[in-house]
Design an enzyme around this catalytic site. Structure first.
Site, PDB file in Angstrom:
ATOM      1  N   CYS A 322       0.842  -1.208   0.000  1.00  0.00           N
ATOM      2  CA  CYS A 322       0.000   0.000   0.000  1.00  0.00           C
ATOM      3  C   CYS A 322       0.874   1.254   0.000  1.00  0.00           C
ATOM      4  CB  CYS A 322      -0.961  -0.009   1.188  1.00  0.00           C
ATOM      5  SG  CYS A 322      -0.129  -0.119   2.772  1.00  0.00           S
ATOM      6  N   GLU A 356      -1.852   1.340  -4.720  1.00  0.00           N
ATOM      7  CA  GLU A 356      -1.745  -0.044  -4.241  1.00  0.00           C
ATOM      8  C   GLU A 356      -1.074  -0.825  -5.361  1.00  0.00           C
ATOM      9  OE1 GLU A 356      -3.286  -2.699  -1.014  1.00  0.00           O
ATOM     10  OE2 GLU A 356      -3.533  -0.547  -1.256  1.00  0.00           O
TER      11      GLU A 356
END
EC number: 2.1.1.-
Length: 366
Positions: A322, A356
């Site tokens: 992330c 992401e």
């Protein structure tokens, strides 16, 4: 809420693609697989502060730059269900003084399976009178067609009218996966992009030999979908609610080759390296596992150096990140022993800087 710049979505995604491509270039990454999001109503959870003004109150958010508050009546990035609930909830709350007094925040968690949790947060102690009014509120919402759970939270207090979870059903590669999602625990916020992440991970690991180890498994989001590709799966998670949700999800999806242990990645690294024994591993013989693939989905800080060293012992590494910057820090070490076979960008958070990403690494032959 300001209108979403939907017409700019493709350009914004292309910008992220260029940025991530440039970040991964020093590691000889192949071209990115890019997975777009829905352009609106993609976020399955939302949290709002509540602003009281004379006899009125409403949802607000704060501008990250100016810190100015602004009123929110509709929130186009949130699911349709959250928007419907926002409109239905406030007029009903206004009928019950006890429910609005010292209410400072409302959290929503919705699912593709059309269930929703509404958490009401207070600066006061919740009593029997609150419970009666909240029960009435829930019945009013059910009459309007909502499949809803109501939770009241205050300092050191949590009251569930029925339960503190919803069961999500995710369509992944012609299969339906059931995932219990617990209020106030981590779940992937963009459900349709999550399905694409699971499909990409399944494609990367198909035809795998041996077993899979997953660190930081949460509610079993990835390990449950990936279990089909491996003989056995061993997964670790530290948060108690996530572990119990994961155990439910294993049973609900009839997965018989996945075992979850409650311990940190750091402790597990010590156990694997034989540094010390742990009571939590009683009954699990680590030697029974031939884990040649490891899956990691670390927090924003990335993997610590000890875990990077552990991860390098595996033939294949699936790394979901992330934070592309800490991913690249980890890749400086990982690419000394492994090469990137596949890389992906998942647009979990449209209209933000957030990226992401995923990389599938294979050990270099000597």
């Amino acid at each position: 809420m300001q209108r979403l710049p939907i017409e700019q979505y493709s350009a914004l995604l292309a910008e992220k693609q260029q940025k991530l491509t440039a970040l991964l270039a020093p590691f000889n990454s192949p071209p990115l697989d890019v997975f777009a999001s829905e352009t609106s109503h993609f976020r399955m959870r939302a949290e709002f502060r509540i602003w009281h003004e004379q006899d009125d109150f409403y949802h607000i958010m704060f501008d990250q730059k100016t810190k100015q508050r602004f009123r929110i009546d509709q929130f186009p990035i949130a699911s349709q269900l959250i928007n419907q609930m926002m409109l239905a909830l406030l007029p009903l709350l206004k009928q019950h003084n006890i429910l609005t007094h010292r209410l400072f925040q409302i959290d929503y968690l919705s699912t593709l399976s059309n269930k929703i949790i509404v958490s009401l947060l207070y600066h006061k102690t919740l009593n029997e009178e609150w419970l009666q009014a909240a029960t009435q509120l829930k019945q009013q919402l059910i009459k309007q067609g909502f499949d809803v759970q109501i939770i009241g939270r205050a300092n050191k207090q949590k009251i569930c009218l029925q339960q503190d979870f919803v069961d999500e059903i995710l369509p992944v590669k012609n299969q339906q996966y059931i995932y219990r999602q617990v209020e106030n625990s981590f779940t992937q916020p963009n459900a349709t992009v999550n399905c694409k992440m699971l499909e990409w991970a399944i494609n990367c690991t198909k035809n795998s030999q041996g077993d899979l180890l997953e660190l930081y498994c949460g509610n079993g989001n990835f390990s449950i979908a990936l279990a089909q590709n491996f003989r056995k799966v061993l997964a670790t998670e530290i948060a108690k609610p996530s572990v119990s949700a994961a155990q439910f999800n294993i049973a609900a999806n009839k997965i018989d080759n996945l075992h979850i242990i409650r311990m940190s990645a750091e402790d597990f690294t010590q156990a694997m390296n034989g540094v010390r024994a742990f009571n939590r591993l009683k009954g699990i013989n680590l030697q029974d596992y031939q884990c040649n693939t490891i899956f990691v989905d670390p927090p924003r800080s990335g993997l610590d150096m000890a875990t990077v060293k552990l991860v390098q012992n595996y033939e294949r590494i699936l790394y979901i990140s992330c934070n592309p910057y800490t991913l690249c820090e980890n890749l400086q070490e990982l690419t000394k022993t492994h090469r990137i076979e596949k890389a992906a960008l998942f647009d979990q958070f449209p209209y933000t800087e957030h990226m992401e990403s995923g990389v599938w690494l294979i050990k270099k032959s000597n």
